[in-house]
Structures are given as structure tokens and as C-alpha cells.
Design an enzyme around this catalytic site. Sequence first.
Site, PDB file in Angstrom:
ATOM      1  N   ILE A 136      32.673-121.673 -14.615  1.00 24.84           N
ATOM      2  CA  ILE A 136      33.883-122.105 -13.899  1.00 24.84           C
ATOM      3  C   ILE A 136      34.231-121.103 -12.804  1.00 24.84           C
ATOM      4  CG2 ILE A 136      34.816-123.320 -15.919  1.00 24.84           C
ATOM      5  CD1 ILE A 136      36.904-120.973 -16.090  1.00 24.84           C
ATOM      6  N   ASP A 137      33.620-119.908 -12.857  1.00 28.11           N
ATOM      7  CA  ASP A 137      33.953-118.869 -11.872  1.00 28.11           C
ATOM      8  C   ASP A 137      33.300-119.137 -10.507  1.00 28.11           C
ATOM      9  OD1 ASP A 137      35.060-117.822 -14.155  1.00 28.11           O
ATOM     10  OD2 ASP A 137      33.563-116.251 -14.423  1.00 28.11           O
ATOM     11  N   ARG A 172      62.968-122.082  -9.929  1.00 29.01           N
ATOM     12  CA  ARG A 172      62.268-120.889 -10.428  1.00 29.01           C
ATOM     13  C   ARG A 172      61.038-120.527  -9.608  1.00 29.01           C
ATOM     14  NH1 ARG A 172      62.599-122.227 -16.865  1.00 29.01           N
ATOM     15  NH2 ARG A 172      64.515-121.070 -17.224  1.00 29.01           N
ATOM     16  N   MET A 179      41.804-118.154 -14.449  1.00 22.45           N
ATOM     17  CA  MET A 179      40.551-117.477 -14.818  1.00 22.45           C
ATOM     18  C   MET A 179      39.656-117.268 -13.598  1.00 22.45           C
ATOM     19  SD  MET A 179      39.174-118.886 -18.424  1.00 22.45           S
ATOM     20  CE  MET A 179      39.770-118.189 -19.953  1.00 22.45           C
ATOM     21  N   ARG A 276      58.937-117.017 -14.125  1.00 23.53           N
ATOM     22  CA  ARG A 276      58.244-117.210 -15.404  1.00 23.53           C
ATOM     23  C   ARG A 276      56.725-117.098 -15.218  1.00 23.53           C
ATOM     24  NH1 ARG A 276      62.686-116.754 -17.060  1.00 23.53           N
ATOM     25  NH2 ARG A 276      63.867-118.169 -18.403  1.00 23.53           N
TER      26      ARG A 276
HETATM   27  O1  F6P Z   1      33.216-116.501 -17.051  1.00 25.55           O
HETATM   28  C1  F6P Z   1      33.937-117.587 -17.530  1.00 25.55           C
HETATM   29  C2  F6P Z   1      35.273-117.161 -18.094  1.00 25.55           C
HETATM   30  O2  F6P Z   1      35.985-118.327 -18.468  1.00 25.55           O
HETATM   31  C3  F6P Z   1      36.120-116.301 -17.163  1.00 25.55           C
HETATM   32  O3  F6P Z   1      36.725-117.032 -16.134  1.00 25.55           O
HETATM   33  C4  F6P Z   1      37.059-115.672 -18.138  1.00 25.55           C
HETATM   34  O4  F6P Z   1      37.551-114.452 -17.632  1.00 25.55           O
HETATM   35  C5  F6P Z   1      36.185-115.426 -19.341  1.00 25.55           C
HETATM   36  O5  F6P Z   1      35.104-116.354 -19.239  1.00 25.55           O
HETATM   37  C6  F6P Z   1      36.874-115.605 -20.660  1.00 25.55           C
HETATM   38  O6  F6P Z   1      35.991-115.257 -21.671  1.00 25.55           O
HETATM   39  P1  F6P Z   1      36.248-115.555 -23.211  1.00 25.55           P
HETATM   40  O7  F6P Z   1      35.955-117.003 -23.454  1.00 25.55           O
HETATM   41  O8  F6P Z   1      35.312-114.635 -23.916  1.00 25.55           O
HETATM   42  O9  F6P Z   1      37.690-115.240 -23.481  1.00 25.55           O
END
Ligand code: F6P
Length: 358
Positions: A136-137, A172, A179, A276
Site C-alpha cells: 500500500i506504500d 473542528r 500509513m 482531534r
Molecule cells: O508497509 C505496509 C505497512 O502497512 C506500512 O504502511 C505500515 O507502516 C506497516 O506496514 C504496518 O506494519 P504492521 O502490519 O506490522 O503493523
Amino acid sequence: MKKIAIMTAGGDCAGLNSVIKSVVMSAMNKGIKVVGILDGYIGFVEGKYMNLDKHSVYNIETEGGTILGSSNKECPFHYPVDVKNGKYEDKVPSSIEALRKIGVEGMIIVGGDGTLDSARVINEAGMPVIGIPKTIDNDMSGSNPTIGFETAVENAVEAIRKLKTTAFSHRRVMVVEMMGRTSGYLTLYGGFASGADIILLPEQDYNLEVVCNKVNEIMKSGKRYVIIAASEACKEQGKSETVARVLEDSFEQKRYGGIAEKLSRQIEEITGYETRPMVLGHLQRGGEPCVADILLGARLGDYALNLLSDDRSGYIVGAHENVLIKTRFPKIREPRILDIEDNDIARTARDMGICFGV
Ligand code: F6P
């Protein structure tokens, strides 16, 4: 080739089941049997497999996650055998041997940077492998986009749209933590498409005063709320990232988290507007894939299968400007960096007056 294995490893995402389905269906039509390796490299090392046929993949392309399971810690050539005493072993040769015993002649491995680095090692150890990037990154050099990215953007947009109605009612400021680790793609695309007013990325450290001034300006202009899309690894100029935990045995050890909480307190204190935090977290990885990820997953699965059955291995397959490409497994994997000066979404956002905190 009479039999191959498929495995998904690393953090899951939407679109993986579409890869599995296309590999299985295309393989069966060529008379090739498919074994699914369970839970990523855990199943590879510990010999946990399942046979896959057309019935096992019926309709799975619309489901999120992966029917094979995944794990984002274990490395097969540095595999924990006695963690307390820090004992690790190279399990690649014995795992390949076990697969050969059941007739497996090649593998398709779907994963992120860590997973595909191990895939390269397995390929070099003599088991033909094709790798398929997913994350997803969206920061892998072998494919743009990567499987899972488009769905994660959709998930983020859907969530932020809901957030806007409550932010409006209460006048707000909402800080939405997204992520992506050290890559800002998800925050940039998700933040932009959901109409965020301020977007904070790991690629460009923000100035807190600029962020607060922008909040004041927007609230004073008559708009009832402010949405700030903040990457989990973004940071204030001169400060460090907020790390929630460090997983020693993971390929990417840092797990980011906490920036929304920190920033929302600071903004409330400085501007006086009620603020928030909201952490989108794993919601971005979950749920059913969007059509683009179903299509990309299927295309890359089929491409990988065709290469492997043609005795061509040692490649990562991906997409570039919608055309399928293959590249050799690199020795050193370089992430694809978001160039915020050059990226046209970033440029459009800047032209529209969206604030990047600088
Ligand atoms: O690399 C994919 C990812 O979802 C990142 O965006 C996120 O920082 C990380 O994995 C989260 O990892 P975990 O599932 O180990 O918490």
C-alpha cells in the site's frame, strides 16, 4: 513445468487474491498444478502447504487480504530457531529441498521489499522464482502502482469523507494519520482526493508555525473545519519521527505511530481550535479490492505464470504506465522515492493552495 508454488508474504493488502486466482486458473489451463504456501516464509520453512485448484479460488478476487495468509517478520535465510538465545539459521536450502520433494519446480512470490529480497536469495539458491511487488506504500521500484495501493487510497478517501461531516458539525480540526512508512504516496494521493487542506509528508519536514497559521487562516475564512492528512512518518523540522515500536526481527524494523496525537495537541494549544487525532491504521490495508487492484493483480499473476512456465525466472514483474514490465531481481533494493517537486498530484495540490507545512 508440472507443478509450481505460490506464496504471499509481508504486510497484506487488497488484490493479493486476484493474483492467486489468475496464477491458479492460468496454470491449470496449461496442465500445471499449484501449491499454496501458507503464512508467508513461516509456511515455506515449516512445510505448510495446501493444494490449490479452481474450486479453491472461486470468487476470491473480490475478497481482501490473502487466502494463503501472510507474515511480515520471518526471513528464510536468517530464520529464528531459538529467539531467546539469538539463534538463527539459513533455512533456504532445506525449504527448497522440501518443495522439490513434492514436485515443485518454480515459485511465484508476492511481497514487499523484504519478501522480494528473500525471493532473490531463493532464486539464486536454484529454485526458479518470479517476484510480484505489492504494498500500500507504493514505494517499490519494480511497479508503479503496486498492488494494494489504489485500494488503500480508496479506503482512506472513504474514511476521510465520513470524518468531514463530523468535523463540519463541531467546527473542528482533524489530524488524520495515514500509513505508508517513509513514503508519502498514500498520504498525498489519499489526502488530495479527499480534499484535505494540509498534507504533511515524510519527504518534506513541516514547520509547525506554518501549519498553525494555515489552520487559523482556513477557520477564519469561514470554512467550519480543517482536515490535515499526516503521513505516519512525517516530522516537524528539526525533530524526529514518532516511532510506536521497533520489531528487531522484521526487515523494516520501525513501526510508526503517534504523530496525529502529538500534532493535534500542539495545534489545539497554539490555535485554540478544538482538534482531534484519527489514526486510519490497518483499515487502509483491509477490505475488498477496488477494480484497479483486481485487474493489476490478475495481469501480474498471469504474466508471472507465463514467464515461469517458459523457464524464464529471476524477474520481478510489475506495471509501468499501465504496460507490464519485468526487471531482474536487484542485489540491493532501492525504494521508489516520491519526488514532490516533480509529481503532478503534488504540483496540482500546491497550485490549488493546499498547504504542505512549509
Ligand atoms: O508497509 C505496509 C505497512 O502497512 C506500512 O504502511 C505500515 O507502516 C506497516 O506496514 C504496518 O506494519 P504492521 O502490519 O506490522 O503493523
